[in-house]
Enzyme design. Sequence first.
Site, PDB file in Angstrom:
ATOM      1  N   ILE A  35       0.851  -1.194   0.000  1.00 28.93           N
ATOM      2  CA  ILE A  35       0.000   0.000   0.000  1.00 28.93           C
ATOM      3  C   ILE A  35       0.885   1.241   0.000  1.00 28.93           C
ATOM      4  O   ILE A  35       2.057   1.171   0.395  1.00 28.93           O
ATOM      5  CB  ILE A  35      -0.971   0.048   1.209  1.00 28.93           C
ATOM      6  CG1 ILE A  35      -0.214  -0.164   2.532  1.00 28.93           C
ATOM      7  CG2 ILE A  35      -2.114  -0.921   1.048  1.00 28.93           C
ATOM      8  CD1 ILE A  35      -1.016   0.203   3.753  1.00 28.93           C
ATOM      9  N   TYR A 143     -11.305  -6.969  16.298  1.00 22.81           N
ATOM     10  CA  TYR A 143     -10.391  -7.890  15.611  1.00 22.81           C
ATOM     11  C   TYR A 143     -11.038  -9.273  15.519  1.00 22.81           C
ATOM     12  O   TYR A 143     -11.072  -9.888  14.446  1.00 22.81           O
ATOM     13  CB  TYR A 143      -9.090  -7.961  16.411  1.00 22.81           C
ATOM     14  CG  TYR A 143      -7.999  -8.793  15.787  1.00 22.81           C
ATOM     15  CD1 TYR A 143      -7.416  -8.430  14.581  1.00 22.81           C
ATOM     16  CD2 TYR A 143      -7.524  -9.938  16.430  1.00 22.81           C
ATOM     17  CE1 TYR A 143      -6.387  -9.178  14.024  1.00 22.81           C
ATOM     18  CE2 TYR A 143      -6.495 -10.689  15.882  1.00 22.81           C
ATOM     19  CZ  TYR A 143      -5.934 -10.312  14.674  1.00 22.81           C
ATOM     20  OH  TYR A 143      -4.918 -11.055  14.132  1.00 22.81           O
ATOM     21  N   ILE A 173       2.776 -14.526  16.434  1.00 22.23           N
ATOM     22  CA  ILE A 173       3.909 -14.916  15.575  1.00 22.23           C
ATOM     23  C   ILE A 173       5.156 -14.139  16.020  1.00 22.23           C
ATOM     24  O   ILE A 173       5.128 -12.911  16.133  1.00 22.23           O
ATOM     25  CB  ILE A 173       3.624 -14.596  14.085  1.00 22.23           C
ATOM     26  CG1 ILE A 173       2.302 -15.241  13.630  1.00 22.23           C
ATOM     27  CG2 ILE A 173       4.788 -15.047  13.206  1.00 22.23           C
ATOM     28  CD1 ILE A 173       2.277 -16.732  13.635  1.00 22.23           C
TER      29      ILE A 173
HETATM   30  C1  AKB Z   1      -2.420 -10.025  17.727  1.00 23.35           C
HETATM   31  O1  AKB Z   1      -1.892 -10.107  18.846  1.00 23.35           O
HETATM   32  O2  AKB Z   1      -3.276  -9.187  17.434  1.00 23.35           O
HETATM   33  C2  AKB Z   1      -2.012 -11.033  16.677  1.00 23.35           C
HETATM   34  C3  AKB Z   1      -2.854 -12.264  16.715  1.00 23.35           C
HETATM   35  C4  AKB Z   1      -2.638 -13.287  17.739  1.00 23.35           C
HETATM   36  O3  AKB Z   1      -3.689 -12.444  15.885  1.00 23.35           O
HETATM   37  N1  AKB Z   1      -0.630 -11.363  16.835  1.00 23.35           N
END
Ligand code: AKB
Length: 316
Positions: A35, A143, A173
Amino acid sequence: MKKILVIGATGQIGSELTMELRQRYGGANVVAGYIQGAEPKGELRESGPMELADVTDANVLAQVVKAHQIDTIYNLAALLSVVAENKPKLAWKIGIDGLWNVLEVAREAGCAVFTPSSIGSFGASTPHVMTPQDTVQRPRTMYGVTKVTTELLSDYYSLKYGVDTRSVRFPGIISNVTPPGGGTTDYAVDIYYSAVRGEDFVCPIQAGTYMDMMYMPDALHAAISLMEADPTRLIHRNGFNVTAMSFDPEGIYAAIRKVVPDFKMSYQVDPLKQSIASSWPDSLDDSCARNECDWKPQYDLDKMTVDMIEKLKARL
Ligand code: AKB
């Protein structure tokens, strides 16, 4: 021959996934989608084609897919959990309106699509220990809402239109290349930078809060091997539980002290991060991924810690 587009190629996972895919399929066959303001640099820029590919612009996506005759899309465009909580509308626009654009382009051009889900797709009412593959998913974060919707919309496009959609539920990750930005599990990356820089670490997550985690090489392997898996073996599609380890802040601190004995950690708990972390699983049951696509991680906490510290020392 595969022709791949990575959307979000300059992000935490995208930057390493693009390079790994180029190693496997050849640099010219993997387009780094970015982007405005996040152009690829260095090796990522030099090793293959790059294109502006903003998920919120369906026309641009369609042009890139057509111009490069793309057959596989890795769609990594998303805001992480803490940022999404502060910018919920933008999180929806990128995560879901953007996904819709990707799926429509994929339907028209006949592409396979990988869009990661997350442990964030679970919530407080989910069983927290050895969380099953198929269970309650009622997250209360934006989220989480976008991740559950990602799974459902991806399944819908597979069932209704035959689009080959696949995904994994990524845990936190950990990598030593591109830092994550605005996630709940970021502390498990930041702690290594402090240890290597000789700084004390102030942990935003309370002791005793367990979350699933994974080292980047395993995360890349999880995504690529799922996309390469024989479709006749897949009972699930969006998305597979995958994990490599589960620890709390005391666990990672103890692992680092085996390598950096004088490292110090204290706590200053961040209420938002803590409430998100507490609502997520302590540990996932990833047996479906193990059975359906031979998922098996290579790194546990100690092996990852040795490698992280060695690589960061060499670079910092
Ligand atoms: C977050 O902490 O938002 C990410 C996930 C675990 O999806 N690393």
